[in-house]
Design a protein around this motif. Sequence first.
Motif, mmCIF file in Angstrom:
data_model
loop_
_atom_site.group_PDB
_atom_site.id
_atom_site.type_symbol
_atom_site.label_atom_id
_atom_site.label_comp_id
_atom_site.label_asym_id
_atom_site.label_seq_id
_atom_site.Cartn_x
_atom_site.Cartn_y
_atom_site.Cartn_z
ATOM 1 N N LEU A 45 55.227 47.223 45.214
ATOM 2 C CA LEU A 45 54.582 48.405 44.644
ATOM 3 C C LEU A 45 55.421 48.989 43.506
ATOM 4 C CD1 LEU A 45 53.288 50.127 47.902
ATOM 5 C CD2 LEU A 45 51.892 49.076 46.119
ATOM 6 N N ILE A 46 56.737 48.981 43.692
ATOM 7 C CA ILE A 46 57.613 49.493 42.637
ATOM 8 C C ILE A 46 57.482 48.628 41.386
ATOM 9 C CG2 ILE A 46 60.010 49.884 41.938
ATOM 10 C CD1 ILE A 46 60.649 50.430 44.896
ATOM 11 N N THR A 47 57.450 47.301 41.573
ATOM 12 C CA THR A 47 57.498 46.402 40.417
ATOM 13 C C THR A 47 56.111 46.051 39.884
ATOM 14 O OG1 THR A 47 57.662 44.541 41.930
ATOM 15 C CG2 THR A 47 59.717 45.370 41.013
ATOM 16 N N GLY A 48 55.086 46.721 40.381
ATOM 17 C CA GLY A 48 53.763 46.517 39.788
ATOM 18 C C GLY A 48 53.077 45.223 40.187
ATOM 19 N N VAL A 49 53.601 44.539 41.195
ATOM 20 C CA VAL A 49 52.909 43.339 41.671
ATOM 21 C C VAL A 49 51.628 43.768 42.394
ATOM 22 C CG1 VAL A 49 53.068 41.312 43.166
ATOM 23 C CG2 VAL A 49 55.053 42.053 41.847
ATOM 24 N N PHE A 50 51.723 44.846 43.166
ATOM 25 C CA PHE A 50 50.537 45.458 43.773
ATOM 26 C C PHE A 50 50.328 46.842 43.174
ATOM 27 C CE2 PHE A 50 51.867 43.180 47.894
ATOM 28 C CZ PHE A 50 51.211 42.037 47.508
ATOM 29 N N MET A 51 49.067 47.261 43.145
ATOM 30 C CA MET A 51 48.761 48.627 42.753
ATOM 31 C C MET A 51 48.727 49.475 44.031
ATOM 32 S SD MET A 51 48.098 48.434 39.529
ATOM 33 C CE MET A 51 48.537 46.910 38.710
#
Lengths: 262, 343, 288
Positions: free
Chosen positions: A54-60
């Motif tokens: 979530l931090i690295t934008g892999v998941f929204m």
Amino acid sequence: MNNVNSDGILTIKNLSKSFGGIKAVNDLSFSITEGHIHAVIGPNGAGKSTVFNLITGVFMPDNGEVRFKNRNITSMRTDHVAKAGISRTFQNIRLFPEMTVFETVLMGTYLITGGKVFPALFLTKNFRNNEKAAKERVEEILHFVGLWDMRDEYAAKLSYGNQRRVEIARALAMNPQLLLLDEPTAGMNPQETKELMDLFSLVNKQGITILIIAHDMNLVNVLSDQITVINFGEKLAEGPPKMIHNHPAVIEAYMGRAEANA
Amino acid sequence: MKKMKELGYSKMGLIIGGIVLFFLPFLITNPYFIYVVNLILIYIILTLGLDLLVGYTGQVSLGHAGLFGIGAYSTALFSTKLDYSFWVTLPLATIITTMIGFVVGFIGLKLVEEYLVMATLAFGTILWLVFLNWSDLTGGPMGVSAIPAPPTIRIGSILEYGFNKYIDYYPLFVAFVLLSIFVTRLIIRSGFGRACTAIRDDELAAQAMGIPVFKTKVVMFTISSAYCGVAGALYAHFLHVVSPETFAFAMSVTILTMVMIGGQGSIIGAILGATLLTVTSEALRSTPELRMMIYGLLIILVMMFFPRGIMGLMHLFKEKFIKNKTVNTVVNSEVKKEGLRYE
Amino acid sequence: MIVDQLINGIVLGSVYALMAIGYTMVWNVLRFINFAHGEVYMGGAFVALYLALLDMPLWLAYVGGVVAGALLGYLMEKVVYKHMRTAPKLNLLIAAIGIAILLQNVAQFVFGASPERLHSPFLTESVLIGGVLINQHYVFIIIIAIIVMALLEIFINRTLMGKAVQAAAQNIHATELMGINANKVISITFAVGSAVGAIAGILVGPIFLVYPTMGVFAGLKGFTASVMGGMGNIPGALVAGLMLGIVESFATGFISSGYRDAVAMVILLVILLVRPQGIFGKIVQEKV
């Protein structure tokens, strides 16, 4: 629980994410102080890796906010997060299969060289300087992590501990301000674990803030300044290692089980 | 691709290739053979272009025949309808192909893996149907004929060089092949080229290092189409005629086969693949179905047993007989990110 | 006119739907696009054509074509795909392209390139349905398509093997729990999917003729229908096939016939970009 110190280098507020109705992360908030080694611990399936993703934008995230250096990076694309100064390693080591150690770490210098095409075609001065800087940076990092002698070996052929080192070197090559380490010592023998721990404190001493996901209480006890314990995607406790050690909820959810297993 | 570099292997190959290229016209006098050699040179440009995409970026396109066609038709139309000189139509055709390649890439690369392949195939098919059916412009199934040769080069009274015989095109094509090789080398050794390789090997890891995956892929697709534009223009002026069947699906397969047979991600591989397949194809000219049968069989066998093509085989050979401390990589074993679900 | 086009569309659509089933079934168990599926369609039609020329009763020639199609699909898997199960998906796809090219040109080598008409007992007759004169073979195509789909429904939902195929769609190893070897499930899937593809080829043989490259566009359109319906979704493939056939049939009224095949290509691109999960599908986010 939600009165979060917003001066931290990374602040997570009320973050939630579910997969097909199952809440992987639920209303999670915590903050990381600049210069610290901050650990996130919790039993398997507690949602730790999801927090990283979530931090690295892999998941929204479904809900909530991620702030890095007072900048909202929620739902930002993975490469933009990297550009902002957050670098990461993966739970299962992700190295490029056919590259040498040097080449692998050189891959991490993308943000230094910029990856522009026309300067490369016309071999501009700027381009050559960047390439040189990138290679020097790789050399420096390989010395730093102790892999210089193995620079021409194929990364995938190294020992497990050294592969992890390569991955960390690659993550460092981009000059991050925050380094996210996802279970970096999983599957390592005690010797390798010890060496990696030394490396982490060395990295930290260079002024790089570290967020580490771990399983191994020993590792975080020795290493970290602050620990956040999560279970079922929710925060259970937070504080310095000593305090966490005696926290009743943690003992019940985590340590108790570990002791029962031992 | 350090392994080749380390033995000076690739440099050696290029030097040998250079010598061969230089002396070839003195050794071969039969115009038909020269014609075949020129065709090989055009295919080398196409193969290098597709290899940048397939071998170095891991994105497979089955629409490159369409882009090759755009290059060929653009140059053909500019030179026959507007009487533009080759030296104008060549860059024009390249620019047009690059622009269309950008559009195809921009749309298609939103998709990954097999969906990308099917989307590029759909684009290639649409382009082919346009060549075939837009009769007013493209001449329909008959195509465009009487495409003029490049104009005679005159430098005062010292030099006069006309393009009359097949052999006259040879230096021109060699120059473009060398340029393509040079550009390819510059690209794959730059930060951009490394980013492409990172995307090929692990998209997520690449992103985590700050590489904008979609943008990088689109740029590489666009560069790859520029090669198609150049090759198309050279092809049209060399054969003086273009017709739709050249740019059908089979051409996309042919170029892809050249990349695969030679060995993805290798300049020498691209050259070997283009040469081998063009020669085979010309040898079997009288029985085109036999030729395509052999292509099909080659593709299957290469994918099954030597997914790294000739270069992979050579590497394996080297590994076996010449022990070198760093040459112990994985070549034909599969180490890619994910295989089938059934393992 | 409109009714005629609608009927044409339904006939075409039934064929696309049958083709789509082959792609979708294979996708379900192996998560891969069998690019050579169009050549099964062509192969089945050719075998039926030649058996009919050998003075075999027409129904037997048709059955022979279907069996040959099933065998072709089975062999593809056994000889090539089976040995590539751990290979990257793209390598498999490229190998499948190789198979398609090989089979097309084997057909051209053996049978020649000129199109031939497969005989049909119904082609010369027409029936009056609801005031519209319809070629009997068209009716035959629709009836056979319905029967095939009904049989397929029974196979998938009422037989143990069918249930194993369904289980394999979730997890290929789950079939082992049912006591059925995963390899067997894969073989059966290829054989059944290919038989259905061959039926499609045989059905259109009398109208659109039989020739070596007949499977190219039929394959692409079947694939388009399977994507429209959502990969792996058999009922979706049926509906999508019909929709594609009808859209294509009506579009032909507006654009020149040369671009007819482009319609499906454009639809494929739009669907892939806008709704890659298919018209009836849901987006499933995969965990990294």
